[in-house]
Design an enzyme around this catalytic site. Structure first.
Site, short mmCIF file in Angstrom:
data_model
loop_
_atom_site.label_atom_id
_atom_site.label_comp_id
_atom_site.label_asym_id
_atom_site.label_seq_id
_atom_site.Cartn_x
_atom_site.Cartn_y
_atom_site.Cartn_z
N LYS A 1 -30.91 11.35 -42.25
CA LYS A 1 -29.68 11.82 -43.09
C LYS A 1 -29.78 13.16 -43.21
O LYS A 1 -30.80 13.98 -43.18
CB LYS A 1 -29.98 11.04 -44.38
CG LYS A 1 -28.76 10.88 -45.17
CD LYS A 1 -27.81 9.64 -44.95
CE LYS A 1 -26.65 9.50 -45.65
NZ LYS A 1 -25.92 8.46 -45.29
N ASP B 1 -20.55 11.11 -45.02
CA ASP B 1 -21.20 10.38 -45.93
C ASP B 1 -20.54 10.96 -47.18
O ASP B 1 -19.26 11.51 -47.18
CB ASP B 1 -22.78 10.42 -46.15
CG ASP B 1 -23.03 9.76 -47.22
OD1 ASP B 1 -23.34 8.41 -46.96
OD2 ASP B 1 -23.49 9.92 -48.52
O1 2IT Z 1 -24.81 5.62 -44.94
C1 2IT Z 1 -24.25 5.27 -43.88
O2 2IT Z 1 -24.44 4.50 -43.21
C2 2IT Z 1 -23.32 6.28 -43.40
N1 2IT Z 1 -23.07 7.44 -44.26
C3 2IT Z 1 -22.78 6.35 -42.09
C4 2IT Z 1 -23.70 6.95 -41.07
C5 2IT Z 1 -23.11 7.01 -39.54
O3 2IT Z 1 -23.94 7.77 -38.90
O4 2IT Z 1 -22.05 6.69 -39.56
#
Ligand code: 2IT
Length: 448
Positions: free
Chosen positions: A126, A166
């Site tokens: 993240k 996100d």
């Molecule tokens: O929390 C999540 O799963 C997302 N923000 C999507 C992450 C992604 O790599 O598509």
């Protein structure tokens, strides 16, 4: 003291003050206890749990950018690469004023198990920044994204780490981020980011995927209970991309969404959020105003400032689509008193551990976000597949695969619960199923 308890206490000592990270670690460790007990010797010998709660690396960097008046600003950028046992690091970027290392670690840890559940080869990560997009101009957003990528590019790549959006990062931001990555590396490697626009390698259905997937998962849960979505009312929070996708699919399947919310309060629209009102949600997000009141101004209905819908509006299903810890113990008590039978968690970790325990003890069916919102990242995985084979799939094909993946996650959770002789506890089942694959891969790959 058990191995699990040992590791939790060690984690609490080493990560003092990181309350959100410790919240998710506590929740996951507690539920995987049965799987750990079964294999305690080998897991302990290779320090699997200790390694699972410590990110592979935590990158923190400075981002300097220029506003429209020519003034410079400094923000902090993050990328937590938590675990790549089952695939390249994968997870979104969040731009929001309150972003900090604790939040990034909690989200990257959750992402590891969520990505495992999708069955696709993706590790957990993240990132983001404490940059607040509220009130920023288009050009300021673009310059910030470029400055952010100027530092991030050296840490990512299509086989290494693949960010996506996100909160505060949607298609527009991904476009600016990708453009800058491409300029710097001098190659068209579009598998480095997902959530791209269709014209440069994005996937159909990716914008809808988190909300659609959440609704497909709920369909499986309701089917298990001998029910379906048709005729049910839904309280949603948030009004962003995720709430939008969920509203579209719920409405299509004959359900009615009666609330949305923002940082300013919630709106109650008993006629249901449908038709052009759903398109208006996209405009609200693109305006960067971050106010749900705009909805009630445009489509006259009740607007309640400073409150959340929980416990204030009765519905068949509550679906939090806003942010972490938006359902507290007080909300849980109100929800039980009101007789709301199902909580379908869409935002990451929307429920505090106390609230979740209370709901489960009082017979509320809780579907955990790790499983429910996995359709977003799963469709990112499908976008990566399309980028690798340099082809684009039809909307029907992506949607069908998404539906299959969500059904498979539900099946896998049920199988895992059966394996451990447990009842229909989706929270525990999701953690157990997600954990097993990551642990197996870590053991197979040896200590590194
Ligand atoms: O929390 C999540 O799963 C997302 N923000 C999507 C992450 C992604 O790599 O598509």
């Amino acid at each position: 003291m058990s191995y699990v308890q040992d590791v939790f206490e060690m984690t609490a000592r080493e990560n003092r003050g990181q309350v959100q990270f410790l919240q998710t670690v506590g929740e996951v460790l507690r539920s995987i206890q049965p799987a750990v007990e079964q294999n305690e010797g080998v897991l302990k010998k290779f320090r699997i749990l200790e390694r699972m709660v410590e990110p592979d690396r935590q990158l923190i960097f400075r981002v300097t950018w220029e506003d429209d008046k020519g003034e410079f600003h400094v923000n902090r950028g993050y990328r937590v690469q938590f675990n790549n046992a089952i695939g390249p690091y994968k997870g979104g970027l969040r731009f929001q004023g309150n972003v900090n290392l604790d939040m990034m670690k909690f989200l990257a840890f959750e992402q590891t198990f969520k990505n495992s559940l999708t069955s696709l080869p993706m590790g957990g990560a993240k990132g983001g920044s404490d940059f607040d997009p509220t009130g920023k101009s288009e050009n300021e957003i673009m310059r910030f994204c470029q400055a952010f990528m100027t530092e991030l590019y050296r840490h990512i790549g299509p086989n290494m780490d693949v960010p996506a959006g996100d909160m505060g990062v949607g298609g527009r931001e991904i476009g600016y981020l990708f453009g800058q990555y491409k300029r710097i590396v001098g190659a068209f490697e579009n598998g480095v980011l997902t959530g791209k626009g269709l014209s440069y390698g994005g996937s159909l259905i990716r914008p809808e995927a988190t909300g659609y997937g959440a609704t497909y998962f709920l369909t499986e849960v309701l089917r298990h209970e001998g029910e379906n979505i048709k005729g049910k009312t839904f309280c949603l929070s948030g009004f962003g991309n995720v709430a939008w996708g969920a509203t579209k699919k719920i409405t299509e399947l004959g359900g009615k969404v009666v609330t949305l919310s923002g940082p300013d309060g919630y709106v109650y629209d008993p006629d249901g959020v449908s038709g052009e009102k759903m398109d208006f949600m996209l405009k609200m997000r693109a305006s960067n105003r971050n106010l749900v009141k705009d909805y009630a101004d445009r489509y006259p209905c009740e607007y309640v400032a400073g409150k959340k819908p929980w416990g204030n509006v009765k519905a068949d299903v509550y679906m939090p689509c806003a942010t972490q810890n938006e359902i507290t113990l007080d909300d849980a008590v109100a929800m039980v008193a009101m007789g709301v039978p199902v909580l379908n968690e869409v935002s990451n970790m929307p429920t505090t551990n106390e609230a979740c325990a209370y709901l489960q003890q009082h017979g509320v069916l809780v579907a955990p976000s790790k499983a429910v919102n996995a359709g977003g990242v799963a469709t990112s995985g499908l976008e990566m597949s399309q980028n690798s084979e340099r082809l684009n799939w039809s909307a029907q094909e992506v949607d069908m695969r998404l539906r299959d993946i969500m059904r498979d996650i539900h099946d896998k959770i049920c199988d895992t619960l059966t394996e451990y002789n447990m009842g229909y506890n989706l929270v525990a089942g999701a953690n157990l199923a997600g954990f097993k694959k990551v642990a197996e891969a870590m053991l197979a790959e040896g200590v590194y």
